[in-house]
Design a protein around this motif. Sequence first.
Motif, short mmCIF file in Angstrom:
data_model
loop_
_atom_site.label_atom_id
_atom_site.label_comp_id
_atom_site.label_asym_id
_atom_site.label_seq_id
_atom_site.Cartn_x
_atom_site.Cartn_y
_atom_site.Cartn_z
N SER A 76 0.81 -1.04 -0.07
CA SER A 76 0.10 0.03 0.01
C SER A 76 0.94 1.11 -0.04
O SER A 76 2.01 1.27 0.57
N GLY A 86 -6.38 -0.66 2.49
CA GLY A 86 -5.80 -1.63 2.75
C GLY A 86 -6.21 -2.50 4.33
O GLY A 86 -6.29 -3.73 4.11
N ASN A 131 -1.93 -1.66 -4.04
CA ASN A 131 -2.80 -0.68 -3.46
C ASN A 131 -2.14 0.80 -3.52
O ASN A 131 -1.74 1.27 -2.59
#
Length: 271
Positions: A76, A86, A131
Amino acid sequence: QVDKVDYLLGAMCSSEVLAALPVTENKPMIFMGQGSSPDITGKGKYFFRTWPSDALSGVALAQKLVPQYKKIAIVSEKTDYALALGKTFSGEATKLGAEIVANETFISNETDFKPILAKIKTLNPDLLFINPQTGQGAARIAEQARNMGISAQFAVYFMAGDEFVKSGKAVNGTLILDVPSLDSKNPKAAKYAEIYKAKFGSMNYPLAGAQMYDYLYLLKTAIEKVGNDTPAIQKYLKGMDKYDGAIGSFSFDENGDVIGIGFSYKMVKDN
């Protein structure tokens, strides 16, 4: 106050909605907008939105993937948006029986992901959830992961966009949780698209435009049913069974958040 406005339709971004709510709630007035931030939920008695909350997106992605993928790594970007997504995803995935073998982060503008990916490679996940806040970082992670021999299935959220999708062969096969889309089989969606294209040509942000279209006709319906009265319209909107609009059939919960409008799932193929 100057123009004696009774209703506000619009505000696409969460920051706009959150800035306007103190004013619209104080009047009070019916405010139909969009915005995806979970912070919006519960902030307005008279606010209604048809864009699903980000609190649901991580859950939706996990519910789609976990039946097939049980050993998951997450990378992330260190932004409020990505970290919150996340966290939601990992929580739901764990609840559904998946193992989060790595939960790594990176700072914005970072370009070398090899140290993170080397660690992930040793853990041999079957899914890598990339992410990012934007697609550029996600594309670099995908390319470097494949170059290092990581064979895990990739998954991303729609924030990756064309910067990711069109970046190269490494991203092909990636699963994407995308924003809701218009259903071409829905007569109201087809009518909206026909009218819009006839006037403007191509359609940009079709869902966002169709939501505005639905707000106007839903408000018209409410006024015809209960009169030009804010408390009565609020009660009507929160109590309605469903409204069949261009974006689909939907209703609202007690917080004014939409019920019935979900996400769409896509796969990158040939960029």
